[in-house]
Scaffold this motif. Structure first.
Motif, PDB file in Angstrom:
ATOM      1  N   LEU A   1       0.862  -1.188   0.000  1.00 49.27           N
ATOM      2  CA  LEU A   1       0.000   0.000   0.000  1.00 49.27           C
ATOM      3  C   LEU A   1       0.890   1.228   0.000  1.00 49.27           C
ATOM      4  CD1 LEU A   1      -2.774   1.463   0.338  1.00 49.27           C
ATOM      5  CD2 LEU A   1      -2.417   1.269   2.823  1.00 49.27           C
TER       6      LEU A   1
ATOM      7  N   ALA B   1      -2.913   4.752  -2.786  1.00 45.22           N
ATOM      8  CA  ALA B   1      -3.872   5.569  -2.034  1.00 45.22           C
ATOM      9  C   ALA B   1      -3.608   7.032  -2.355  1.00 45.22           C
ATOM     10  CB  ALA B   1      -3.733   5.317  -0.534  1.00 45.22           C
TER      11      ALA B   1
ATOM     12  N   TYR C   1      -8.252   7.695   0.100  1.00 42.97           N
ATOM     13  CA  TYR C   1      -8.113   7.685   1.555  1.00 42.97           C
ATOM     14  C   TYR C   1      -8.794   8.871   2.233  1.00 42.97           C
ATOM     15  CZ  TYR C   1      -3.866  10.644   0.930  1.00 42.97           C
ATOM     16  OH  TYR C   1      -2.973  11.628   0.608  1.00 42.97           O
TER      17      TYR C   1
ATOM     18  N   ARG D   1     -10.975   2.110   4.402  1.00 44.65           N
ATOM     19  CA  ARG D   1     -10.404   0.865   4.913  1.00 44.65           C
ATOM     20  C   ARG D   1     -11.243  -0.339   4.529  1.00 44.65           C
ATOM     21  NH1 ARG D   1      -9.975   0.989  10.851  1.00 44.65           N
ATOM     22  NH2 ARG D   1      -8.874  -0.987  10.547  1.00 44.65           N
TER      23      ARG D   1
ATOM     24  N   LEU E   1     -10.128  -1.124   1.090  1.00 45.17           N
ATOM     25  CA  LEU E   1      -8.815  -1.768   1.149  1.00 45.17           C
ATOM     26  C   LEU E   1      -8.949  -3.231   1.575  1.00 45.17           C
ATOM     27  CD1 LEU E   1      -5.721  -1.482   1.008  1.00 45.17           C
ATOM     28  CD2 LEU E   1      -5.772  -0.745   3.407  1.00 45.17           C
TER      29      LEU E   1
END
Length: 326
Positions: free
Chosen positions: A144, A170, A191, A197, A200
């Motif tokens: 990431l 991100a 983000y 999240r 993700l």
């Protein structure tokens, strides 16, 4: 010679180009005629006096540059005058000439454009050092990259792919996310969304990222660490968000995770052999055409303020470069 001179810590629009004496060629030093210099986020903080350390006034900003060796001090056998080089210094890059220790220079690969040379050293060396030598990124790992469209982030995206990782970028805007995907990212997340999240988690099949490359800091860093995989490694590269996060110690315990610092300024002094090995790998990728460094916008010397504005407003895609000489 002409140079950007910071007499007082101030807004970038109050700083100008002045005529100053050429730098003194001390023993062990090499004078370089600068062709291009990069403008990074740290440079923007330094001119305003907002960086964690302050350069003594007056000073010329600019830490990364490319150019041609103009003269070497007595006793310095290499690089020879006329040799194309890239280098880093504490400051002084936004000028027509700079004097640096010969050991701080790298001979540029044949055919490397000055604009690429100026923006290459810090971003790509940081990326390879962090991912290979600090995080031990393996083929198949999920990486990431926070702030993936900036100069530091996009370098990590490219190097992560070269090392065989699955890369998730991100970034805060659709333009930036698409930019990261165009340069190799497999997927991207926003983000700034409250539920990023969850996205993700879905993209990683519930596994989470094995490695987090973080030049951003702030709240997003804490949220990213909460999503890290078991035995994950979080690389602390910088704090572009402007705030330094405080990580509760129970999170590394629960995640089996590691927080790893990456300070490019100390690599040459503490791990010179690693630096040289990493640069050999980067140059090999360049020669083989496997790595094509990303340059954002290139500005004429007289328009250096526009390069700072683009960087400090976080509107930059890639790294900003100022063209200084032929």
């Amino acid at each position: 010679m002409k140079a950007v001179v910071v007499d007082d810590f101030s807004r970038i629009e109050n700083i100008g180009i002045k005529d100053v004496p050429e730098p003194f060629l001390a023993p062990g030093m090499v004078r370089v005629r600068i062709q291009a210099a990069a403008v990074g986020f740290v440079d923007g903080l330094k001119v305003q006096g907002l960086y964690q350390t302050k350069d003594p006034l007056p000073f010329t900003p600019g830490t990364e540059f490319s150019g041609v060796v103009d003269q070497a001090a007595d006793g310095v056998s290499a690089p020879l005058p006329g040799t194309p080089v890239i280098g880093m210094a504490r400051n002084g890059g936004l000028a027509e000439y700079i004097c640096v220790p010969a050991t701080d220079l790298m001979v540029a690969p044949e055919g490397l454009a000055p604009e690429i040379g100026a923006s290459f050293f810090a971003n790509y060396l940081t990326g390879l050092y962090a991912l290979r030598y600090r995080a031990r990124l393996q083929a198949g790992d999920i990486l990431l990259v926070l702030g993936a469209a900036g100069g530091v982030g996009i370098a990590a995206v490219q190097i992560g792919k070269l090392l065989g990782a699955r890369v998730i970028a991100a970034a805060s805007t659709e333009e930036k996310r698409q930019f990261a995907i165009e340069h190799g990212a497999d997927a991207a997340v926003d983000y700034t969304r409250a539920d990023w999240r969850d996205q993700l988690k879905e993209l990683t099949g519930g596994h989470g990222p094995d490695v987090i490359y973080d030049p951003v800091g702030g709240e997003v860093s804490l949220q990213a660490f909460r999503s890290i995989a078991w035995n994950g490694r979080h690389l602390v590269v910088g704090f572009a968000a402007g705030t330094i996060p405080a990580l509760p110690f129970n999170l590394p315990l629960l995640k089996g995770g590691a927080l790893l610092g990456v300070d490019l300024a100390q690599i040459a002094r503490r791990e010179s052999a690693v630096r040289d090995e990493a640069m050999r790998q980067l140059f090999a990728w360049l020669r083989d055409g496997e790595l094509v460094p990303v340059v954002g916008r290139v500005f004429p010397f007289a328009e250096f303020r526009d390069a700072f504005t683009a960087m400090t407003t976080r509107a930059a895609l890639g790294k900003m470069v100022v063209r200084i000489g032929a």
